[in-house]
Design a protein around this motif. Structure first.
Motif, PDB file in Angstrom:
ATOM      1  N   UNK A  51       0.835  -1.202   0.000  1.00  0.00           N
ATOM      2  CA  UNK A  51       0.000   0.000   0.000  1.00  0.00           C
ATOM      3  C   UNK A  51       0.871   1.253   0.000  1.00  0.00           C
ATOM      4  N   UNK A  52       1.952   1.239   0.755  1.00  0.00           N
ATOM      5  CA  UNK A  52       2.751   2.440   0.927  1.00  0.00           C
ATOM      6  C   UNK A  52       3.634   2.704  -0.288  1.00  0.00           C
ATOM      7  N   UNK A  53       4.000   1.655  -1.003  1.00  0.00           N
ATOM      8  CA  UNK A  53       4.651   1.845  -2.300  1.00  0.00           C
ATOM      9  C   UNK A  53       3.676   2.469  -3.289  1.00  0.00           C
ATOM     10  N   UNK A  54       2.414   2.002  -3.253  1.00  0.00           N
ATOM     11  CA  UNK A  54       1.395   2.567  -4.146  1.00  0.00           C
ATOM     12  C   UNK A  54       1.075   4.014  -3.781  1.00  0.00           C
ATOM     13  N   UNK A  55       1.056   4.321  -2.487  1.00  0.00           N
ATOM     14  CA  UNK A  55       0.817   5.706  -2.052  1.00  0.00           C
ATOM     15  C   UNK A  55       1.905   6.637  -2.565  1.00  0.00           C
ATOM     16  N   UNK A 101      -4.102  -1.427  -8.278  1.00  0.00           N
ATOM     17  CA  UNK A 101      -3.308  -2.136  -7.275  1.00  0.00           C
ATOM     18  C   UNK A 101      -3.976  -2.019  -5.916  1.00  0.00           C
ATOM     19  N   UNK A 102      -4.360  -0.794  -5.560  1.00  0.00           N
ATOM     20  CA  UNK A 102      -5.031  -0.561  -4.272  1.00  0.00           C
ATOM     21  C   UNK A 102      -5.816   0.741  -4.367  1.00  0.00           C
ATOM     22  N   UNK A 103      -7.152   0.687  -4.301  1.00  0.00           N
ATOM     23  CA  UNK A 103      -7.938   1.925  -4.381  1.00  0.00           C
ATOM     24  C   UNK A 103      -7.574   2.944  -3.312  1.00  0.00           C
ATOM     25  N   UNK A 104      -7.053   2.498  -2.168  1.00  0.00           N
ATOM     26  CA  UNK A 104      -6.690   3.417  -1.095  1.00  0.00           C
ATOM     27  C   UNK A 104      -5.424   4.207  -1.407  1.00  0.00           C
ATOM     28  N   UNK A 105      -4.761   3.877  -2.525  1.00  0.00           N
ATOM     29  CA  UNK A 105      -3.601   4.670  -2.927  1.00  0.00           C
ATOM     30  C   UNK A 105      -4.006   6.107  -3.215  1.00  0.00           C
ATOM     31  N   UNK A 106      -5.272   6.307  -3.613  1.00  0.00           N
ATOM     32  CA  UNK A 106      -5.756   7.664  -3.901  1.00  0.00           C
ATOM     33  C   UNK A 106      -6.093   8.423  -2.630  1.00  0.00           C
ATOM     34  N   UNK A 107      -6.506   7.729  -1.584  1.00  0.00           N
ATOM     35  CA  UNK A 107      -6.841   8.386  -0.322  1.00  0.00           C
ATOM     36  C   UNK A 107      -6.782   7.360   0.798  1.00  0.00           C
ATOM     37  N   UNK A 108      -5.846   7.536   1.684  1.00  0.00           N
ATOM     38  CA  UNK A 108      -5.626   6.603   2.782  1.00  0.00           C
ATOM     39  C   UNK A 108      -6.570   6.903   3.938  1.00  0.00           C
ATOM     40  N   UNK A 109      -7.027   5.866   4.622  1.00  0.00           N
ATOM     41  CA  UNK A 109      -7.894   6.002   5.787  1.00  0.00           C
ATOM     42  C   UNK A 109      -7.099   5.739   7.075  1.00  0.00           C
ATOM     43  N   UNK A 110      -7.669   6.171   8.197  1.00  0.00           N
ATOM     44  CA  UNK A 110      -7.035   5.894   9.483  1.00  0.00           C
ATOM     45  C   UNK A 110      -6.865   4.387   9.683  1.00  0.00           C
ATOM     46  N   UNK A 111      -7.825   3.611   9.204  1.00  0.00           N
ATOM     47  CA  UNK A 111      -7.746   2.160   9.363  1.00  0.00           C
ATOM     48  C   UNK A 111      -6.547   1.565   8.629  1.00  0.00           C
ATOM     49  N   UNK A 112      -5.980   2.302   7.679  1.00  0.00           N
ATOM     50  CA  UNK A 112      -4.830   1.814   6.924  1.00  0.00           C
ATOM     51  C   UNK A 112      -3.495   2.078   7.622  1.00  0.00           C
ATOM     52  N   UNK A 113      -3.511   2.794   8.751  1.00  0.00           N
ATOM     53  CA  UNK A 113      -2.262   3.109   9.437  1.00  0.00           C
ATOM     54  C   UNK A 113      -1.524   1.825   9.825  1.00  0.00           C
ATOM     55  N   UNK A 114      -0.219   1.774   9.614  1.00  0.00           N
ATOM     56  CA  UNK A 114       0.539   0.605  10.070  1.00  0.00           C
ATOM     57  C   UNK A 114       0.459   0.493  11.590  1.00  0.00           C
ATOM     58  N   UNK A 115       0.265  -0.728  12.072  1.00  0.00           N
ATOM     59  CA  UNK A 115      -0.111  -0.898  13.484  1.00  0.00           C
ATOM     60  C   UNK A 115       1.072  -1.077  14.426  1.00  0.00           C
ATOM     61  N   UNK A 116       2.132  -1.720  13.992  1.00  0.00           N
ATOM     62  CA  UNK A 116       3.240  -2.034  14.886  1.00  0.00           C
ATOM     63  C   UNK A 116       4.483  -1.245  14.476  1.00  0.00           C
ATOM     64  N   UNK A 117       5.482  -1.265  15.349  1.00  0.00           N
ATOM     65  CA  UNK A 117       6.732  -0.572  15.040  1.00  0.00           C
ATOM     66  C   UNK A 117       7.370  -1.134  13.767  1.00  0.00           C
ATOM     67  N   UNK A 118       7.334  -2.458  13.625  1.00  0.00           N
ATOM     68  CA  UNK A 118       7.902  -3.069  12.418  1.00  0.00           C
ATOM     69  C   UNK A 118       7.111  -2.680  11.184  1.00  0.00           C
ATOM     70  N   UNK A 119       5.780  -2.609  11.308  1.00  0.00           N
ATOM     71  CA  UNK A 119       4.943  -2.207  10.177  1.00  0.00           C
ATOM     72  C   UNK A 119       5.232  -0.766   9.754  1.00  0.00           C
ATOM     73  N   UNK A 120       5.397   0.119  10.735  1.00  0.00           N
ATOM     74  CA  UNK A 120       5.688   1.528  10.430  1.00  0.00           C
ATOM     75  C   UNK A 120       7.030   1.638   9.706  1.00  0.00           C
ATOM     76  N   UNK A 121       8.020   0.912  10.167  1.00  0.00           N
ATOM     77  CA  UNK A 121       9.342   0.976   9.534  1.00  0.00           C
ATOM     78  C   UNK A 121       9.276   0.426   8.105  1.00  0.00           C
ATOM     79  N   UNK A 122       8.554  -0.686   7.928  1.00  0.00           N
ATOM     80  CA  UNK A 122       8.402  -1.251   6.587  1.00  0.00           C
ATOM     81  C   UNK A 122       7.675  -0.278   5.661  1.00  0.00           C
TER      82      UNK A 122
END
Length: 275
Positions: free
Chosen positions: A67-71, A155-176
């Protein structure tokens, strides 16, 4: 070195080739056999379990956080739309080059075609030397941008607009996510800081100008470093009615967002004094 150690080293090399060739399907025996069929020394089937074990460890940023590559690529679309210069189109082409790692195999041909269009538009703008050729090049650029926009949304419709639910949840997820978001445009200093900094969610809070009845919160997950916050995605903006007139914007935002922020990293609420 034991034979098993040698086999693991070979498996890591094959895992690197798997990702270099932008395979995103499941690494079944059949998929591995097809992927390495053209190698001078294809791996023997008994090496397949070790290759499957090595593939996750060698996962590149775009595949680890698609998702974050698409963003990041979609943000490049916006910049190329506003100023379709060779530089912006080259950046877009670089994003499209990596995006097959973030996409289903069925989208790979369209992604590569979109990358080729962006490169052609870049070349057209680069060599345009009169008004006629520049107008034609800008038309080519607009078509390339529109094609890229469509395939990134696929690839991902949320690439156009990210939601709060899409936030990476863990420290490893945020770094990735930060690695994937900055894979194309990050400076060496930023990429190094992503590896050494601390994961967090930062929330900038302000009251609206005038009556102050509404609060605007701007959220970004990212990496906190000594030199600042490195975001892992474009900002998410939430506006809501003030809950309490006795507290500032940060306290109101904390109350409004607490149940929505399902993250296991520190959340830093920052008061925007410019409001």
């Amino acid at each position: 070195m034991t034979d098993e150690d040698k086999a693991r080293i070979r498996a890591v090399k094959y895992a690197g080739k798997w990702w270099a060739d932008q395979h995103t399907e499941e690494p079944t025996d059949e998929a591995l056999r097809a992927a390495f069929a053209s190698c001078v020394q294809p791996p023997r089937p008994e090496l397949y379990p070790l290759i499957r074990e090595a593939i996750p460890a060698e996962t590149p940023p775009a595949a680890a956080a698609p998702l974050f590559a698409a963003l990041a690529a979609y943000q490049a679309i916006g910049e190329a739309s506003l100023t379709p210069s060779p530089r912006e189109l080259h950046t877009l082409a670089c994003h499209l080059e990596l995006l097959p790692l973030a996409a289903a195999p069925g989208l790979h041909p369209e992604l590569r075609a979109a990358r080729d269009d962006a490169e052609e538009a870049w070349e057209s703008l680069h060599i345009a030397d009169n008004i006629t050729s520049r107008n034609a090049a800008h038309g080519t650029a607009r078509a390339a941008v529109n094609r890229a926009r469509a395939v990134i949304r696929a690839i991902n419709p949320h690439a156009a607009r990210m939601d709060i639910a899409d936030l990476p949840a863990t420290a490893a997820d945020v770094r990735a996510a930060a690695r994937a978001y900055h894979a194309v445009t990050g400076t060496p200093e930023e990429l190094s800081a992503i590896e050494t900094g601390s994961s967090q969610v930062r929330v900038h809070c302000r009251s609206d100008i005038g009556h102050g009845r509404n609060i605007t919160a701007t959220l970004t997950a990212g990496i906190s470093t000594p030199t600042g916050h490195i975001p892992a995605h474009p900002p998410i903006v939430e506006t809501f009615a003030r809950r309490s007139g006795c507290t500032d914007a940060t306290a109101n935002a904390r109350e409004a967002l607490h149940s929505l922020l399902r993250v296991d990293v520190p959340v830093d609420y920052v008061l925007d004094h410019r409001a």
